[in-house]
Enzyme design. Structure first.
Site, short mmCIF file in Angstrom:
data_model
loop_
_atom_site.label_atom_id
_atom_site.label_comp_id
_atom_site.label_asym_id
_atom_site.label_seq_id
_atom_site.Cartn_x
_atom_site.Cartn_y
_atom_site.Cartn_z
N PHE A 111 95.89 22.83 21.87
CA PHE A 111 95.22 24.13 21.89
C PHE A 111 94.18 24.24 23.00
O PHE A 111 93.83 25.35 23.42
CB PHE A 111 94.58 24.42 20.53
N LYS A 112 93.70 23.11 23.50
CA LYS A 112 92.69 23.16 24.55
C LYS A 112 93.21 23.84 25.82
O LYS A 112 92.43 24.33 26.63
CB LYS A 112 92.22 21.74 24.89
N ASP A 113 94.54 23.88 25.98
CA ASP A 113 95.10 24.52 27.17
C ASP A 113 94.74 26.00 27.26
O ASP A 113 94.59 26.54 28.36
CB ASP A 113 96.63 24.40 27.17
N LEU A 116 91.32 25.84 28.76
CA LEU A 116 91.14 25.03 29.96
C LEU A 116 92.11 25.38 31.09
O LEU A 116 92.04 24.80 32.17
CB LEU A 116 91.20 23.55 29.61
N THR A 144 90.87 17.43 24.87
CA THR A 144 90.10 18.14 25.90
C THR A 144 90.24 17.45 27.25
O THR A 144 90.36 18.11 28.29
CB THR A 144 88.61 18.21 25.51
#
Length: 494
Positions: A111-113, A116, A144
């Site tokens: 989900f960090k994509d 980021l 992350t």
């Protein structure tokens, strides 16, 4: 209209959202917040027919008011064009009587994509024509780090240094980081826990001598953790998006309230939902799902935050956290913006390892937040039952959330479980939970067996790691982290 931000610990000095994104962390160690969020106008009904990218433009423009519409549009186009394997970016699927928000379709399968891929674009615009270079320094509990490396690799004027707790991330997460290409990236394992690593990063930001030396070389430090408001804000979009999808599928009518269950350690993902609620998205409850490191469950239940407990290494490593940084933002908002009060709580946490909020603050938090936790044994049981009953593979973090959600009786309100990572990032643990023997098998053998068992293809960006060279082999003690950053700056910004 400009949007001004200030520290959770003091409102004496304000900065624009661009300045907040470039700084990452406030000079006093606090996190940037805006008092304008309750007055911001965002009509969720106007988003119902829009695609993800168009919704992102509206959400980002609302919360980051000093970016022009043209700048936001350019950032969104670059972040969400072809990096995701689903046109919806965050597709919504049915799982039992509830819904699954799939947040793992980006380049690093986590989900960090979502944030980021966006943060480097926001930061590049904020830099403008500045002569200063920006070194991103971030701590990671697993996801992350790779997402930051992927997002910032070879971005002009930027470097990225990632610290991870050595031996405390999954094999695939480790390979994703140490195999990262890019002339401006640096990766280092740290002998300690994630909390140790995160504390070390915060100390780097507040080290006046280090920052002064870097400033002489026109280098500024910033962060890609969710302590950076530019990391947090993009995550707000997918709460609006899933709501629009539920309306589109006639699961709800516009105005109906929805519950979200979020696996979280650092409290960033669920805080994005809280911001969506403050922007008038009809959210009833935000359910905080923790693993055996259940400091957040205890806090939401009792109002007492206590990090003085054994650290437990679990099969959901991105949640193996005892100091949840983003909780500080919630404390600020639920204490009616009492920065002095927040500063005193953070000082007590630093000095004594715990704090307890007032009864009124606790009760206000409990109106929105519910909480529960699942240890590894129960998490594995949920992985197995979900595959057998629903035909769905879920990773350990998603399984924690589903366990907690299933423990709460549904009362007719539609519920969404956030799925934060591909199960193939944790192939060995998922395969073991399904009752298969993993003894003597490496992560890729487990990945291949899991793919065969489920009749799915493992994501290419994960399976290709088996032949990728390991480019980053540094492991340092905590006290060597500042030197590693300074040396990385010397190498990258020659």
């Amino acid at each position: 209209m400009r949007t001004f931000y200030h520290s959770t610990r003091s409102s004496a000095t304000t900065v624009t959202s661009k300045q907040a994104i470039l700084q990452g962390l406030a000079p006093d160690g606090g996190l940037f917040v805006t008092d304008a969020v309750d007055q911001m106008e965002l009509d969720y009904k106007s988003l119902l027919s829009k695609n993800y990218q168009d919704q992102a433009c509206v959400v980002l423009s609302t919360l980051l008011g000093d970016y022009t519409d043209e700048e936001i549009g350019r950032c969104v186009k670059k972040a969400y064009s072809n990096q995701f394997d689903n046109p919806d970016i965050t597709p919504v699927t049915k799982i039992g009587d509830d819904w699954l928000l799939e947040l793992f379709h980006g380049p690093t399968c986590a989900f960090k994509d979502i944030a980021l891929q966006m943060l480097p674009q926001l930061m590049s615009v904020a830099r403008g024509e500045s002569e200063d270079s920006v070194m991103i320094v971030t701590a990671t509990s697993g996801d992350t780090g790779k997402a930051a490396l992927e997002g910032f690799a070879d971005v002009p004027g930027c470097g990225v240094t990632v610290f991870y707790p050595a031996g405390k991330v999954s094999d695939i997460q480790h390979l994703q980081m140490v195999c990262q290409k890019g002339s401006n990236v640096a990766v280092c394992g740290v002998r300690g826990t994630f909390d140790d690593t995160q504390t070390g990063v915060k100390e780097i930001f507040s080290d006046p001598e280090l920052n002064a030396r870097l400033a002489q070389r026109h280098i500024k430090l910033s962060s890609a953790n969710s302590i950076n408001i530019g990391r947090l804000v993009p995550q707000v979009t997918y709460y609006f998006f899933v709501y629009s999808k539920l309306v589109e599928r006639e699961a709800i009518k516009a105005g109906d309230k929805v519950d979200f269950c979020v696996p979280t350690g650092n409290f960033g993902d669920v805080l994005a939902g809280y911001l969506a609620k403050k922007l008038d998205l009809p959210i009833r409850h935000l359910i905080v799902a923790s693993n055996a490191n259940n400091v957040l469950t205890n806090f939401i239940t009792t109002g007492r935050y206590d990090r003085r407990r054994p650290f437990i290494k679990t099969i959901s490593p991105s949640m193996d956290i005892l100091v949840s940084s983003n909780l500080e933002r919630l404390l600020y908002y639920e204490s009616d913006g009492d920065a002095d009060y927040v500063a005193s709580l953070m000082q007590q946490l630093n000095d004594e390892g715990y704090y307890e909020v007032t009864k009124s603050v606790k009760e206000r938090i409990q109106k929105t937040f519910l909480a529960g936790y699942a240890d590894d044994a129960v998490t594995k049981k949920t992985i197995k039952e979900t595959f057998e009953n629903e035909g769905r593979l879920v990773d350990p973090h998603t399984a924690v959330a589903k366990t907690v959600l299933d423990s709460i009786e549904s009362d007719g309100v539609q519920r969404v479980c956030l799925s934060t990572a591909s199960p193939f990032k944790f192939s060995a643990d998922v395969l073991s939970a399904l009752g298969k023997d993993t003894a003597g098998k490496d992560g890729f053998e487990c990945m291949d067996e899991l793919a065969k068992l489920a009749g799915l293809a493992a994501p290419k960006q994960l399976s290709e790691l088996r032949s990728a060279p390991q480019l980053h082999k540094d492991v340092e003690d905590l006290d060597q982290m500042p030197a590693f950053v300074e040396n990385s700056c010397t190498r990258i910004f020659r």
